[in-house]
Design a protein around this motif. Structure first.
Motif, PDB file in Angstrom:
ATOM      1  N   THR A 150       0.739  -1.296   0.138  1.00  0.00           N
ATOM      2  CA  THR A 150       0.112  -0.085  -0.109  1.00  0.00           C
ATOM      3  C   THR A 150       0.730   1.099   0.076  1.00  0.00           C
ATOM      4  N   TYR A 151       1.707   1.405   0.734  1.00  0.00           N
ATOM      5  CA  TYR A 151       2.738   2.572   0.775  1.00  0.00           C
ATOM      6  C   TYR A 151       4.076   2.556  -0.004  1.00  0.00           C
ATOM      7  N   GLN A 192       3.492   5.786   9.388  1.00  0.00           N
ATOM      8  CA  GLN A 192       3.829   5.426   8.030  1.00  0.00           C
ATOM      9  C   GLN A 192       3.949   6.479   7.407  1.00  0.00           C
ATOM     10  N   LEU A 194       2.437   8.082   4.541  1.00  0.00           N
ATOM     11  CA  LEU A 194       1.550   9.259   4.261  1.00  0.00           C
ATOM     12  C   LEU A 194       1.010  10.001   5.616  1.00  0.00           C
TER      13      LEU A 194
END
Length: 212
Positions: A150-151, A192, A194
Motif C-alpha cells: 500500500t505505502y 507510516q 502518508l
C-alpha cells in the motif's frame, strides 16, 4: 547596485515569510493532530498511565480499565492486550516477525478503517518484517505484506517497534499459547509515510508472531 540590494532584500523577506507560513501551517496541523488524539482518548474512555506506573505494574496495562501507557519521548500510546508466548527478542538477535493489523486514521474517525489484513479479502497477505534488536534499539524493514504494497516502502512505522521491548515473540505450540497483541496510538512522527507527510495520527490493533 541599490536595485540589486533591494531585490535581494525582497527575496530574503519573501523566503522568510514563506518559511513562517509553512511553520505556522505545520504547527496548525500538529495542533489538529493533538486534538484528534485527545478526542479519541476521551471518546474511547481510555485511562492514560505514565511510564512510571507502567513499569511498576511489571510493564503491563490493565485492559479492564482500558489503560494505555504514554511514552513521552515518542508520543506513542500503547495498550498490551496479550504479552504473548515465546520470549522477548534478545540483544543482537534478528528475527522475522509476522503481523496482522487494523489501521484507523484518527483524523477521519475511529470507526473508519483505513487499512487492514484482518478481513477475508486480505487474509492471505500477512505482513512480514525483519527485526533486529541492537542494545535495546529495534530496527526493522518490511519484506512483504499489505503495508509494503500500500505505502510502497519497506520502512516500518517506528511506532510499530515500541511494543517489542515488552512483548514476547513466539509461535503457539500448546493449548493456551497466544501470540502478542497490542493497540497503539501513533502520531505522524512515528507513523507510516502518508501519515508523516500529511500529519495525521493512526490507531492500530496489531498481533506479533515469530516467523519460521
Amino acid at each position: 547596485m541599490k536595485k540589486l540590494l533591494y531585490l535581494t532584500t525582497m527575496l530574503a523577506c519573501a523566503l522568510l515569510l514563506s518559511s513562517c507560513e509553512k511553520e505556522q501551517t505545520y504547527a496548525k496541523q500538529k495542533k489538529r493532530e493533538r486534538s484528534a488524539i485527545n478526542q479519541f482518548i476521551a471518546d474511547s474512555a481510555i485511562t492514560v498511565i505514565s511510564t512510571t506506573q507502567f513499569y511498576a505494574q511489571d510493564s503491563t496495562t490493565d485492559v479492564s480499565k482500558n489503560e494505555y501507557v504514554y511514552f513521552d519521548a515518542t508520543g506513542v500510546y500503547m495498550q498490551i492486550i496479550r504479552r504473548g508466548c515465546g520470549e522477548v527478542l534478545r540483544d543482537g538477535e534478528t528475527a522475522q516477525v509476522l503481523c496482522r493489523f487494523t489501521e484507523r486514521n484518527l483524523m477521519v474517525g475511529a470507526d473508519s478503517i483505513q487499512l487492514t489484513n484482518n478481513v477475508l479479502y486480505y487474509s492471505s497477505i500477512v505482513d512480514k518484517m525483519s527485526v533486529r534488536n541492537t542494545s535495546g534499539t529495534f530496527t526493522a524493514s518490511f519484506e512483504s505484506g499489505l503495508m509494503y504494497r500500500t505505502y510502497g516502502t519497506a520502512s516500518v512505522p517506528t511506532g510499530w517497534l515500541v511494543p517489542l521491548s515488552f512483548i514476547k515473540l513466539g509461535r503457539p505450540a500448546k493449548e493456551g499459547d497466544e501470540i502478542a497483541k497490542v493497540k497503539l496510538i501513533v502520531p505522524h512522527s512515528q507513523g507510516q509515510v502518508l501519515a508523516s507527510q500529511y500529519v495525521y495520527p493512526c490507531h492500530y490493533e496489531i498481533t506479533y508472531e515469530r516467523g519460521l
